[in-house]
Design a protein around this motif. Structure first.
Motif, PDB file in Angstrom:
ATOM      1  N   GLY A   1     -17.090  10.754  49.011  1.00  0.00           N
ATOM      2  CA  GLY A   1     -18.503  10.794  48.620  1.00  0.00           C
ATOM      3  C   GLY A   1     -18.819  11.680  47.442  1.00  0.00           C
ATOM      4  N   TYR A   2     -17.885  12.581  47.096  1.00  0.00           N
ATOM      5  CA  TYR A   2     -18.197  13.492  45.985  1.00  0.00           C
ATOM      6  C   TYR A   2     -16.906  14.063  45.405  1.00  0.00           C
ATOM      7  CZ  TYR A   2     -19.808  17.667  43.480  1.00  0.00           C
ATOM      8  OH  TYR A   2     -20.035  18.620  42.526  1.00  0.00           O
ATOM      9  N   VAL A   3     -16.862  14.127  44.073  1.00  0.00           N
ATOM     10  CA  VAL A   3     -15.812  14.843  43.354  1.00  0.00           C
ATOM     11  C   VAL A   3     -16.505  15.547  42.195  1.00  0.00           C
ATOM     12  CG1 VAL A   3     -13.628  14.731  42.113  1.00  0.00           C
ATOM     13  CG2 VAL A   3     -14.094  13.092  43.946  1.00  0.00           C
ATOM     14  N   GLY A   4     -16.445  16.883  42.178  1.00  0.00           N
ATOM     15  CA  GLY A   4     -17.114  17.606  41.100  1.00  0.00           C
ATOM     16  C   GLY A   4     -17.115  19.098  41.340  1.00  0.00           C
TER      17      GLY A   4
ATOM     18  N   HIS B   1     -22.334  -0.148  56.598  1.00  0.00           N
ATOM     19  CA  HIS B   1     -21.718  -0.371  57.908  1.00  0.00           C
ATOM     20  C   HIS B   1     -21.250   0.949  58.540  1.00  0.00           C
ATOM     21  CE1 HIS B   1     -18.140  -0.459  55.236  1.00  0.00           C
ATOM     22  NE2 HIS B   1     -17.545   0.107  56.276  1.00  0.00           N
ATOM     23  N   VAL B   2     -21.175   2.001  57.743  1.00  0.00           N
ATOM     24  CA  VAL B   2     -20.831   3.320  58.284  1.00  0.00           C
ATOM     25  C   VAL B   2     -22.083   4.027  58.779  1.00  0.00           C
ATOM     26  CG1 VAL B   2     -19.839   5.587  57.736  1.00  0.00           C
ATOM     27  CG2 VAL B   2     -18.799   3.512  56.808  1.00  0.00           C
ATOM     28  N   ASP B   3     -23.151   3.951  57.982  1.00  0.00           N
ATOM     29  CA  ASP B   3     -24.446   4.517  58.371  1.00  0.00           C
ATOM     30  C   ASP B   3     -25.527   3.641  57.755  1.00  0.00           C
ATOM     31  OD1 ASP B   3     -26.896   6.170  58.392  1.00  0.00           O
ATOM     32  OD2 ASP B   3     -25.555   7.716  59.171  1.00  0.00           O
ATOM     33  N   PRO B   4     -26.424   3.085  58.593  1.00  0.00           N
ATOM     34  CA  PRO B   4     -27.458   2.184  58.052  1.00  0.00           C
ATOM     35  C   PRO B   4     -28.325   2.820  56.973  1.00  0.00           C
ATOM     36  CG  PRO B   4     -27.377   2.068  60.447  1.00  0.00           C
ATOM     37  CD  PRO B   4     -26.495   3.211  60.057  1.00  0.00           C
ATOM     38  N   SER B   5     -28.439   4.138  56.976  1.00  0.00           N
ATOM     39  CA  SER B   5     -29.254   4.803  55.962  1.00  0.00           C
ATOM     40  C   SER B   5     -28.566   4.827  54.600  1.00  0.00           C
ATOM     41  CB  SER B   5     -29.576   6.235  56.392  1.00  0.00           C
ATOM     42  OG  SER B   5     -28.405   7.047  56.376  1.00  0.00           O
ATOM     43  N   GLY B   6     -27.260   4.559  54.603  1.00  0.00           N
ATOM     44  CA  GLY B   6     -26.521   4.597  53.350  1.00  0.00           C
ATOM     45  C   GLY B   6     -26.091   5.985  52.937  1.00  0.00           C
ATOM     46  N   ARG B   7     -26.346   6.996  53.786  1.00  0.00           N
ATOM     47  CA  ARG B   7     -25.964   8.373  53.477  1.00  0.00           C
ATOM     48  C   ARG B   7     -25.595   9.091  54.767  1.00  0.00           C
ATOM     49  NH1 ARG B   7     -27.332   9.366  48.289  1.00  0.00           N
ATOM     50  NH2 ARG B   7     -27.083  11.617  48.477  1.00  0.00           N
ATOM     51  N   MET B   8     -24.752  10.125  54.636  1.00  0.00           N
ATOM     52  CA  MET B   8     -24.385  10.920  55.801  1.00  0.00           C
ATOM     53  C   MET B   8     -23.882  12.284  55.348  1.00  0.00           C
ATOM     54  SD  MET B   8     -20.739   9.308  57.053  1.00  0.00           S
ATOM     55  CE  MET B   8     -20.769  10.413  58.466  1.00  0.00           C
ATOM     56  N   LEU B   9     -23.876  13.240  56.266  1.00  0.00           N
ATOM     57  CA  LEU B   9     -23.389  14.583  55.978  1.00  0.00           C
ATOM     58  C   LEU B   9     -21.865  14.572  55.937  1.00  0.00           C
ATOM     59  CD1 LEU B   9     -23.933  17.661  55.671  1.00  0.00           C
ATOM     60  CD2 LEU B   9     -23.748  17.804  58.174  1.00  0.00           C
ATOM     61  N   MET B  10     -21.308  15.101  54.862  1.00  0.00           N
ATOM     62  CA  MET B  10     -19.861  15.252  54.726  1.00  0.00           C
ATOM     63  C   MET B  10     -19.532  16.726  54.554  1.00  0.00           C
ATOM     64  SD  MET B  10     -18.596  12.147  52.231  1.00  0.00           S
ATOM     65  CE  MET B  10     -19.183  10.461  52.431  1.00  0.00           C
ATOM     66  N   VAL B  11     -18.667  17.224  55.436  1.00  0.00           N
ATOM     67  CA  VAL B  11     -18.242  18.627  55.335  1.00  0.00           C
ATOM     68  C   VAL B  11     -16.746  18.736  55.082  1.00  0.00           C
ATOM     69  CG1 VAL B  11     -20.155  19.530  56.692  1.00  0.00           C
ATOM     70  CG2 VAL B  11     -18.080  18.752  57.856  1.00  0.00           C
ATOM     71  N   ALA B  12     -15.973  17.721  55.455  1.00  0.00           N
ATOM     72  CA  ALA B  12     -14.533  17.735  55.169  1.00  0.00           C
ATOM     73  C   ALA B  12     -14.321  17.637  53.662  1.00  0.00           C
ATOM     74  CB  ALA B  12     -13.849  16.582  55.891  1.00  0.00           C
TER      75      ALA B  12
ATOM     76  N   GLN C   1     -27.033  18.901  49.487  1.00  0.00           N
ATOM     77  CA  GLN C   1     -25.989  18.518  48.533  1.00  0.00           C
ATOM     78  C   GLN C   1     -24.841  17.784  49.207  1.00  0.00           C
ATOM     79  OE1 GLN C   1     -24.841  22.142  46.487  1.00  0.00           O
ATOM     80  NE2 GLN C   1     -26.282  21.707  44.821  1.00  0.00           N
ATOM     81  N   ARG C   2     -24.687  17.980  50.500  1.00  0.00           N
ATOM     82  CA  ARG C   2     -23.576  17.361  51.228  1.00  0.00           C
ATOM     83  C   ARG C   2     -23.990  16.079  51.948  1.00  0.00           C
ATOM     84  NH1 ARG C   2     -22.910  22.547  50.419  1.00  0.00           N
ATOM     85  NH2 ARG C   2     -20.816  23.468  50.268  1.00  0.00           N
ATOM     86  N   ILE C   3     -25.229  15.660  51.778  1.00  0.00           N
ATOM     87  CA  ILE C   3     -25.652  14.342  52.265  1.00  0.00           C
ATOM     88  C   ILE C   3     -25.260  13.342  51.188  1.00  0.00           C
ATOM     89  CG2 ILE C   3     -27.584  12.931  53.048  1.00  0.00           C
ATOM     90  CD1 ILE C   3     -26.987  15.245  54.890  1.00  0.00           C
ATOM     91  N   LEU C   4     -24.189  12.621  51.417  1.00  0.00           N
ATOM     92  CA  LEU C   4     -23.546  11.830  50.372  1.00  0.00           C
ATOM     93  C   LEU C   4     -23.541  10.343  50.736  1.00  0.00           C
ATOM     94  CD1 LEU C   4     -20.628  14.349  49.770  1.00  0.00           C
ATOM     95  CD2 LEU C   4     -22.599  13.961  48.287  1.00  0.00           C
ATOM     96  N   PRO C   5     -23.396   9.469  49.729  1.00  0.00           N
ATOM     97  CA  PRO C   5     -23.489   8.016  49.961  1.00  0.00           C
ATOM     98  C   PRO C   5     -22.300   7.457  50.733  1.00  0.00           C
ATOM     99  CG  PRO C   5     -22.928   8.477  47.674  1.00  0.00           C
ATOM    100  CD  PRO C   5     -23.242   9.796  48.290  1.00  0.00           C
ATOM    101  N   VAL C   6     -22.597   6.520  51.618  1.00  0.00           N
ATOM    102  CA  VAL C   6     -21.568   5.807  52.382  1.00  0.00           C
ATOM    103  C   VAL C   6     -21.988   4.346  52.474  1.00  0.00           C
ATOM    104  CG1 VAL C   6     -20.888   7.821  53.742  1.00  0.00           C
ATOM    105  CG2 VAL C   6     -22.724   6.328  54.566  1.00  0.00           C
TER     106      VAL C   6
END
Length: 333
Positions: free
Chosen positions: A321-324, A280-291, A272-277
């Motif tokens: 990456g997420y608000v909810g 240019h931040v991550d070539p996969s277009g997703r990364m782990l966000m914990v903050a 659930q915390r693998i969110l879109p970016v």
């Protein structure tokens, strides 16, 4: 010599006249009866001929129907075979049509159009990235100009005044337009479920305060870089920035730079915390966000804002990456 007795009171002459009339009447009646017999025979003959004709026609029709039935029964298999042959011919004709020069030309044009569409889509994405970079560069230049004219602002009140929409989605959309140092990749549909809640107004205000504070944090970091001085402990993180302010828009206690061990490692919680970016931040277009920032309190749905701080990178931004609703953690696994 004998005597003739008259039957009529008018004498023998009257008797002779009556007898003549009776004779004539009998002859006429016999003639009429004879005519009636002839007419009856003619009518009977006519009806008999009609009946014979009708019977002959019925027999002919029955014979024709039998012939048709026999023909259909005999040709049923042939008709089915011919139908299958026709289907085969149609399929072969369609397959052959694909080999026609006109069809090949149309297919080539279609493939070319699809390729051009993909090219245009790529150019559009590149133009959007260049536009975003230009906006950030503009803000950097503006901050550098201000570096020689005014001290570092504690907050960004001008931006906060622009985040006044009557819904959380509206606030995020306003931030997309007004906060150049924020990159919002969150699915705005996630905040729609929060609007019906009794505390939605409080959450909307806290969301706007958080976004304005993040923009001010990014500006302060850019300003420090423009002045050629170190960022210092107060700009080490967004949480540190909030703690360094006398009257912060958002309490530093609401800002968490990490998450629980379970949230970071449990498969469902981590996913659930693998969110879109941006790419240019991550070539996969997703990364782990914990903050994250606690937009709500501890009561469900306890909304959260998850972000990634990329302000240390050249032309970097804060990526939201997420608000909810509160994501899975130790208490929900």
């Amino acid at each position: 010599m004998g005597f003739v007795v008259s039957m009529s009171p008018f004498g023998p002459a009257a008797d002779r006249s009556r007898q003549g009339r009776e004779a004539v009447t009998v002859e006429e009646a016999l003639r009429l009866m004879d005519e009636m017999r002839k007419t009856s025979r003619q009518l009977v003959d006519q009806y008999r001929r009609k009946a014979d004709e009708e019977q002959a026609k019925r027999i002919e029709v029955e014979q024709r129907l039998r012939r048709y039935v026999d023909q259909l029964d005999g040709r049923k298999v042939d008709l089915e075979a011919k139908w299958e042959e026709l289907l085969v011919e149609i399929r072969q004709g369609v397959d052959a049509a694909h080999g026609q020069p006109e069809v090949r030309a149309l297919q080539a044009r279609l493939a070319q159009a699809e390729g051009e569409t993909e090219l245009l889509r790529g150019l559009l994405l590149e133009a959007e990235r260049e536009r975003d970079a230009a906006v950030r560069t503009r803000d950097v230049l503006e901050v550098r100009r201000r570096a020689f004219q005014e001290p570092v602002p504690a907050i960004s009140p001008a931006v906060r005044e622009l985040l006044t929409a009557d819904s959380m989605r509206g606030v995020l959309e306003q931030a997309q337009q007004s906060c150049a140092l924020l990159t919002i990749t969150a699915d705005l549909a996630d905040v729609d479920d929060l609007e019906h809640h009794a505390k939605s107004r409080l959450w909307r205000t806290r969301l706007a305060d958080t976004l304005a504070a993040m923009q001010a944090y990014g500006e302060a970091k850019l300003l420090a870089t423009a002045q050629g001085r170190p960022a210092g402990p107060g700009l080490a993180s967004f949480q540190a920035y909030c703690a360094s302010q006398d009257q912060p828009l958002i309490s530093p206690d609401k800002v968490k730079l990490g998450d629980s061990q379970t949230a970071r490692t449990a498969p469902k919680a981590r996913s659930q915390r693998i969110l879109p970016v941006p790419d240019h931040v991550d070539p996969s277009g997703r990364m782990l966000m914990v903050a994250h920032v606690r937009i709500g309190d501890g009561q469900p749905p306890a909304p959260r804002l998850y972000f990634h701080d990329a302000t240390d990178a050249p032309n970097g931004t804060i990526i939201i990456g997420y608000v909810g609703d509160h994501l899975r953690n130790a208490s929900t696994n």
